[in-house]
Design an enzyme around this catalytic site. Sequence first.
Site, PDB file in Angstrom:
ATOM      1  N   ASP A   1      -8.313   3.793   1.205  1.00 59.46           N
ATOM      2  CA  ASP A   1      -7.328   4.186   2.213  1.00 59.46           C
ATOM      3  C   ASP A   1      -8.071   4.681   3.459  1.00 59.46           C
ATOM      4  OD1 ASP A   1      -5.368   5.325   3.714  1.00 59.46           O
ATOM      5  OD2 ASP A   1      -4.466   6.444   2.064  1.00 59.46           O
TER       6      ASP A   1
ATOM      7  N   CYS B   1       0.869  -1.187   0.000  1.00 59.30           N
ATOM      8  CA  CYS B   1       0.000   0.000   0.000  1.00 59.30           C
ATOM      9  C   CYS B   1       0.900   1.229   0.000  1.00 59.30           C
ATOM     10  CB  CYS B   1      -0.982  -0.024   1.167  1.00 59.30           C
ATOM     11  SG  CYS B   1      -0.218  -0.002   2.810  1.00 59.30           S
TER      12      CYS B   1
ATOM     13  N   ARG C   1      -3.408  -0.739   5.307  1.00 65.23           N
ATOM     14  CA  ARG C   1      -3.983  -1.772   4.448  1.00 65.23           C
ATOM     15  C   ARG C   1      -3.078  -2.973   4.222  1.00 65.23           C
ATOM     16  NH1 ARG C   1      -5.088   2.246  -0.336  1.00 65.23           N
ATOM     17  NH2 ARG C   1      -3.197   3.090   0.633  1.00 65.23           N
TER      18      ARG C   1
HETATM   19  P1  4NP Z   1      -1.814   2.741   4.167  1.00 64.25           P
HETATM   20  O1  4NP Z   1      -2.466   4.068   4.776  1.00 64.25           O
HETATM   21  O2  4NP Z   1      -1.246   3.110   2.812  1.00 64.25           O
HETATM   22  O3  4NP Z   1      -2.974   1.815   4.072  1.00 64.25           O
HETATM   23  O4  4NP Z   1      -0.749   2.296   5.152  1.00 64.25           O
HETATM   24  C1  4NP Z   1      -1.774   5.289   4.857  1.00 64.25           C
HETATM   25  C2  4NP Z   1      -0.916   5.519   5.884  1.00 64.25           C
HETATM   26  C3  4NP Z   1      -0.273   6.737   6.000  1.00 64.25           C
HETATM   27  C4  4NP Z   1      -0.514   7.723   5.061  1.00 64.25           C
HETATM   28  C5  4NP Z   1      -1.391   7.484   4.019  1.00 64.25           C
HETATM   29  C6  4NP Z   1      -2.014   6.262   3.911  1.00 64.25           C
HETATM   30  N1  4NP Z   1       0.103   8.982   5.187  1.00 64.25           N
HETATM   31  O5  4NP Z   1      -0.163   9.857   4.353  1.00 64.25           O
HETATM   32  O6  4NP Z   1       0.909   9.185   6.120  1.00 64.25           O
END
Ligand code: 4NP
Length: 160
Positions: free
Chosen positions: A125, A8, A14
């Site tokens: 997300d 991800c 995710r």
């Molecule tokens: P992930 O979610 O891609 O599912 O781990 C996110 C975690 C952090 C961020 C964005 C999405 N961020 O912008 O810090």
Amino acid sequence: MLKLLFVCLGNICRSPAAENIMNHLADKAGVSDRIQCDSAGTANYHAGNPPDRRMQAAATNRQIPMLGSARQFTKADFTAFDLILAMDRENYQNILSLDPQGQYQDKVKLMCDFATQHPDKEVPDPYYGGADGFDYVLDLLTDACSELLSQLEARNFTNV
Ligand code: 4NP
């Protein structure tokens, strides 16, 4: 042993959820010796961090342990893994941008292509959304991981 990498953006919501759900399903099915799972993020913002607390809480409610520490996806992952599962289209494009010759593109797939009970084309997300988002992501990933595991079992773990 077939090696799966879930990817991800941040590797704290995710993809660690997908990794831990897949391990949980493989344990329950008695096939945890046939696959090895890991996860990574296309970004390095959260490198070294554990899964997001909200995802840990949602997973713990389902008796799914949420282990791991975030790391960034690297080119070396193309050779280290047999199957690379992107959570959304942006992740998919960012992964493929590290393979300009396209030699590994057949290994890279969208996680939602395996979902049979949800219409989603991408795993949403949940990071900036409400708490419900985490449960929805767990439902969607459980659906997609179950189907992926069935397909792998049907192919005796020779990839899909
Ligand atoms: P992930 O979610 O891609 O599912 O781990 C996110 C975690 C952090 C961020 C964005 C999405 N961020 O912008 O810090």
